[in-house]
Design an enzyme around this catalytic site. Structure first.
Site, PDB file in Angstrom:
ATOM      1  N   TYR A 129      -3.841  -5.651  -6.114  1.00  0.00           N
ATOM      2  CA  TYR A 129      -4.399  -6.952  -6.493  1.00  0.00           C
ATOM      3  C   TYR A 129      -5.502  -7.297  -5.502  1.00  0.00           C
ATOM      4  O   TYR A 129      -5.284  -7.283  -4.282  1.00  0.00           O
ATOM      5  CB  TYR A 129      -3.313  -8.030  -6.466  1.00  0.00           C
ATOM      6  CG  TYR A 129      -3.815  -9.367  -6.975  1.00  0.00           C
ATOM      7  CD1 TYR A 129      -3.623  -9.729  -8.300  1.00  0.00           C
ATOM      8  CD2 TYR A 129      -4.507 -10.246  -6.146  1.00  0.00           C
ATOM      9  CE1 TYR A 129      -4.103 -10.937  -8.786  1.00  0.00           C
ATOM     10  CE2 TYR A 129      -4.999 -11.453  -6.618  1.00  0.00           C
ATOM     11  CZ  TYR A 129      -4.790 -11.793  -7.936  1.00  0.00           C
ATOM     12  OH  TYR A 129      -5.274 -12.990  -8.422  1.00  0.00           O
ATOM     13  N   GLN A 190      -0.167 -13.845 -13.623  1.00  0.00           N
ATOM     14  CA  GLN A 190      -0.137 -13.091 -14.884  1.00  0.00           C
ATOM     15  C   GLN A 190      -0.548 -11.637 -14.681  1.00  0.00           C
ATOM     16  O   GLN A 190      -0.065 -10.739 -15.383  1.00  0.00           O
ATOM     17  CB  GLN A 190      -1.017 -13.767 -15.941  1.00  0.00           C
ATOM     18  CG  GLN A 190      -2.496 -13.889 -15.597  1.00  0.00           C
ATOM     19  CD  GLN A 190      -2.835 -15.174 -14.841  1.00  0.00           C
ATOM     20  OE1 GLN A 190      -1.965 -15.776 -14.207  1.00  0.00           O
ATOM     21  NE2 GLN A 190      -4.084 -15.601 -14.935  1.00  0.00           N
ATOM     22  N   ASN A 213      -3.133 -15.616  -3.637  1.00  0.00           N
ATOM     23  CA  ASN A 213      -2.749 -16.991  -3.312  1.00  0.00           C
ATOM     24  C   ASN A 213      -1.242 -17.174  -3.449  1.00  0.00           C
ATOM     25  O   ASN A 213      -0.487 -16.214  -3.652  1.00  0.00           O
ATOM     26  CB  ASN A 213      -3.525 -17.970  -4.201  1.00  0.00           C
ATOM     27  CG  ASN A 213      -3.242 -17.769  -5.687  1.00  0.00           C
ATOM     28  OD1 ASN A 213      -2.249 -17.167  -6.082  1.00  0.00           O
ATOM     29  ND2 ASN A 213      -4.142 -18.270  -6.525  1.00  0.00           N
ATOM     30  N   SER A 236      -3.258 -16.606   6.557  1.00  0.00           N
ATOM     31  CA  SER A 236      -3.667 -15.795   7.700  1.00  0.00           C
ATOM     32  C   SER A 236      -3.389 -16.513   9.014  1.00  0.00           C
ATOM     33  O   SER A 236      -3.343 -17.740   9.074  1.00  0.00           O
ATOM     34  CB  SER A 236      -5.158 -15.469   7.613  1.00  0.00           C
ATOM     35  OG  SER A 236      -5.437 -14.722   6.460  1.00  0.00           O
ATOM     36  N   GLN A 258     -10.167 -16.573  11.700  1.00  0.00           N
ATOM     37  CA  GLN A 258      -9.033 -16.737  10.795  1.00  0.00           C
ATOM     38  C   GLN A 258      -9.005 -18.129  10.168  1.00  0.00           C
ATOM     39  O   GLN A 258      -8.608 -18.295   9.012  1.00  0.00           O
ATOM     40  CB  GLN A 258      -7.716 -16.477  11.527  1.00  0.00           C
ATOM     41  CG  GLN A 258      -7.572 -15.043  11.990  1.00  0.00           C
ATOM     42  CD  GLN A 258      -7.794 -14.040  10.867  1.00  0.00           C
ATOM     43  OE1 GLN A 258      -7.064 -14.032   9.877  1.00  0.00           O
ATOM     44  NE2 GLN A 258      -8.804 -13.193  11.002  1.00  0.00           N
ATOM     45  N   HIS A 261     -10.586 -18.610   6.713  1.00  0.00           N
ATOM     46  CA  HIS A 261      -9.992 -18.009   5.517  1.00  0.00           C
ATOM     47  C   HIS A 261      -9.497 -19.061   4.535  1.00  0.00           C
ATOM     48  O   HIS A 261      -9.720 -18.966   3.332  1.00  0.00           O
ATOM     49  CB  HIS A 261      -8.817 -17.115   5.905  1.00  0.00           C
ATOM     50  CG  HIS A 261      -9.194 -15.696   6.169  1.00  0.00           C
ATOM     51  ND1 HIS A 261      -9.820 -14.904   5.241  1.00  0.00           N
ATOM     52  CD2 HIS A 261      -9.024 -14.918   7.268  1.00  0.00           C
ATOM     53  CE1 HIS A 261     -10.025 -13.697   5.758  1.00  0.00           C
ATOM     54  NE2 HIS A 261      -9.551 -13.681   6.983  1.00  0.00           N
ATOM     55  N   GLU A 326       0.559 -12.447  12.794  1.00  0.00           N
ATOM     56  CA  GLU A 326      -0.099 -11.410  12.005  1.00  0.00           C
ATOM     57  C   GLU A 326      -1.066 -10.628  12.889  1.00  0.00           C
ATOM     58  O   GLU A 326      -1.067  -9.399  12.906  1.00  0.00           O
ATOM     59  CB  GLU A 326      -0.842 -12.069  10.848  1.00  0.00           C
ATOM     60  CG  GLU A 326      -1.640 -11.113   9.986  1.00  0.00           C
ATOM     61  CD  GLU A 326      -2.498 -11.843   8.965  1.00  0.00           C
ATOM     62  OE1 GLU A 326      -2.962 -11.180   8.021  1.00  0.00           O
ATOM     63  OE2 GLU A 326      -2.715 -13.065   9.096  1.00  0.00           O
ATOM     64  N   HIS A 327      -1.941 -11.344  13.604  1.00  0.00           N
ATOM     65  CA  HIS A 327      -2.919 -10.727  14.498  1.00  0.00           C
ATOM     66  C   HIS A 327      -2.715 -11.262  15.911  1.00  0.00           C
ATOM     67  O   HIS A 327      -2.509 -12.467  16.099  1.00  0.00           O
ATOM     68  CB  HIS A 327      -4.357 -11.068  14.085  1.00  0.00           C
ATOM     69  CG  HIS A 327      -4.681 -10.760  12.664  1.00  0.00           C
ATOM     70  ND1 HIS A 327      -4.799 -11.737  11.693  1.00  0.00           N
ATOM     71  CD2 HIS A 327      -4.927  -9.576  12.043  1.00  0.00           C
ATOM     72  CE1 HIS A 327      -5.111 -11.173  10.541  1.00  0.00           C
ATOM     73  NE2 HIS A 327      -5.189  -9.865  10.721  1.00  0.00           N
ATOM     74  N   ASP A 360     -10.615  -6.008  10.578  1.00  0.00           N
ATOM     75  CA  ASP A 360     -10.665  -6.362   9.156  1.00  0.00           C
ATOM     76  C   ASP A 360     -11.542  -5.411   8.360  1.00  0.00           C
ATOM     77  O   ASP A 360     -11.460  -5.386   7.129  1.00  0.00           O
ATOM     78  CB  ASP A 360     -11.203  -7.789   8.982  1.00  0.00           C
ATOM     79  CG  ASP A 360     -10.162  -8.841   9.292  1.00  0.00           C
ATOM     80  OD1 ASP A 360      -8.962  -8.521   9.262  1.00  0.00           O
ATOM     81  OD2 ASP A 360     -10.550  -9.993   9.577  1.00  0.00           O
ATOM     82  N   GLU A 414      39.777   4.783   1.800  1.00  0.00           N
ATOM     83  CA  GLU A 414      39.035   3.747   1.070  1.00  0.00           C
ATOM     84  C   GLU A 414      39.622   3.476  -0.312  1.00  0.00           C
ATOM     85  O   GLU A 414      39.106   2.637  -1.048  1.00  0.00           O
ATOM     86  CB  GLU A 414      37.560   4.146   0.938  1.00  0.00           C
ATOM     87  CG  GLU A 414      36.816   4.110   2.268  1.00  0.00           C
ATOM     88  CD  GLU A 414      35.326   4.366   2.103  1.00  0.00           C
ATOM     89  OE1 GLU A 414      34.894   4.788   1.009  1.00  0.00           O
ATOM     90  OE2 GLU A 414      34.582   4.132   3.079  1.00  0.00           O
ATOM     91  N   HIS A 419      37.022  10.441  -5.558  1.00  0.00           N
ATOM     92  CA  HIS A 419      36.160  10.989  -4.512  1.00  0.00           C
ATOM     93  C   HIS A 419      36.900  12.090  -3.751  1.00  0.00           C
ATOM     94  O   HIS A 419      36.372  13.186  -3.506  1.00  0.00           O
ATOM     95  CB  HIS A 419      35.749   9.888  -3.522  1.00  0.00           C
ATOM     96  CG  HIS A 419      34.643   9.000  -4.000  1.00  0.00           C
ATOM     97  ND1 HIS A 419      34.763   8.168  -5.073  1.00  0.00           N
ATOM     98  CD2 HIS A 419      33.382   8.809  -3.516  1.00  0.00           C
ATOM     99  CE1 HIS A 419      33.636   7.490  -5.242  1.00  0.00           C
ATOM    100  NE2 HIS A 419      32.774   7.872  -4.316  1.00  0.00           N
TER     101      HIS A 419
END
Length: 436
Positions: A129, A190, A213, A236, A258, A261, A326-327, A360, A414, A419
């Site tokens: 995506y 979708q 998003n 971010s 950042q 963003h 994240e960074h 990046d 068990e 088994h």
């Protein structure tokens, strides 16, 4: 913007609030996504057509569902030569880095004579995506598609929203460079549902990766299990640990890299120099005014930015781990010493000349990284996200005789007699040791 100091008596309370603050949309997102996903599952292309008309304001039957490869080539040929060279350099470096991640099969025989091992195979169909609204990033195409290609994915499908029917030519050029097979002009929850379930036009995939998003992230969360996903990513974030020897203009630019963003992005500075902290804050305010992304960066910095003064940089490191960013930038004389103390971070940038922004684009390591403190248990996108491991085992009678009795004992303990019989029959040479 929050200002904190570890010397303040209220620091622990205030820092805990910063760590636990939610920046991810929830409200009615889950409900809306559930409705969208069900519609695509049940109605297929008809639902995609209706949602695209509603959200992206164009008719797929008029603009075209699929963007053909001839259009990708036109986009690539139309690029400024310097920009094309930059994309190709980035692609080369990303591929080189990710090639080293390919795992090796294993096949060994142990002391009992048992043959054990594992074989790695690529996912057959993968979907990526790529955002196309506020953010249309060719770098995300490279970061998602190239690891899939390195892994050996057979069919690589890209979906990207095209508001008002317009597509970013850079995204198409990057798709060509990265070796994408199909590009579809759909986005949002979708598109995730279409990749997961398939529709009349779009065949389903096995794994979906890529940023998006809140609706895209929630769709991936809801569809995990129907299809594999890379992660559920949120806004971010960057944490910078810097001493007073840095240029405050540099560090301010890093924080804003950042913040620009999204209004929900987060930028945090740790420093052991109070004067430097003030200089960075002033530099941020001045630089925001010069940015084309000023409105977004200002909203992010004012709502989620923070500057934290510590006694020394070592004191900052346990606090960084609590944020699990994240960074993480370590801008100091001996970044390795601080890096050795880091347990939780998506990606770390060492030294004064290693801004997060270089990662990046052209450095090589992947920029699809865990957010929202998920670096405590998750890693960035890699070749392994597009591969799966199958273990195998082969025993002869001697090997089974060596380890089989223990299996029988455990199965009986068990309460699983079938088994136990499955192993015991072979140990007895088809003469069971108990009544059937």
């Amino acid at each position: 913007m929050i200002r904190l100091s570890t010397s303040d008596s209220r620091f622990e309370r205030d820092f805990a609030a910063l760590v636990n603050a939610r920046r991810e949309a929830d409200a009615d997102v889950a409900r809306d996504v559930r409705t969208i996903v069900a519609s695509v599952r049940d109605e297929g292309d008809a639902a995609l057509h209706a949602f695209t008309k509603k959200f992206d304001r164009h008719d797929l039957n008029a603009t075209g569902w699929r963007i053909e490869k001839s259009d990708w080539l036109v986009a690539l040929d139309g690029l400024d030569p310097a920009l094309r060279a930059a994309l190709e350099l980035a692609a080369e470096r990303i591929a080189t880095y990710h090639l080293k991640q390919k795992p090796e099969d294993s096949d060994t025989v142990d002391s009992t004579g048992a043959r054990l091992g594992a074989r790695w195979n690529a996912i057959q169909h993968a979907g990526i995506y790529i955002p196309g609204g506020r953010a249309a990033y060719p770098s995300s195409v490279l970061m998602n598609a190239i690891p899939a290609r390195v892994a050996g994915v057979e069919r690589l499908v890209m979906v990207t929203p095209t508001p008002d029917g317009e597509v970013n030519p850079l995204v198409l050029a990057a798709a060509h460079i990265a070796g994408v097979d199909e590009v579809w002009r759909i986005g949002g929850a979708q598109a995730i549902a279409a990749l997961a379930y398939g529709t009349g036009r779009i065949k389903p995939v096995d794994v979906i990766t890529g940023p998006g998003n809140a609706w895209v992230a929630e769709a991936k969360r809801q569809l995990y299990g129907v299809v594999g996903i890379d992660m559920v990513a949120g806004p971010s974030e960057i944490v910078v640990v810097a001493d007073g020897k840095n240029d405050p203009e540099w560090i301010a630019a890093d924080l804003l890299s950042q913040a620009e963003h999204d209004p929900t992005s987060q930028s945090i500075l740790f420093t052991d120099d109070a004067d430097f902290a003030r200089a960075v804050a002033d530099a941020v305010d001045l630089q925001i005014g010069r940015l084309e992304t000023a409105q977004v960066a200002r909203a992010s910095w004012d709502a989620n930015g923070a500057i934290i003064v510590t006694a020394d940089l070592a004191e900052a490191m346990p606090l960084v781990d609590r944020l699990a960013p994240e960074h993480l930038e370590l801008a100091c004389d001996d970044p390795q010493a601080l890096f050795d103390q880091v347990r939780h971070a998506g990606s770390v940038f060492l030294g004064r000349h290693t801004p997060e922004a270089i990662g990046d684009y052209v450095a090589g390591p992947n920029h699809v990284l865990p957010t929202g403190r998920r670096a405590r248990f998750a890693s960035g996108l890699s070749v392994l996200d597009f591969m799966k491991r199958t273990s195998f085992l082969q025993l002869d009678h001697a090997a089974l005789s060596a380890i089989g009795p223990a299996a029988v004992a455990l199965a009986e303990a068990e309460g699983l007699p079938a088994h136990a019989r499955s192993v015991a029959l072979r140990l007895a040479g088809n003469q069971p040791e108990f009544d059937l």
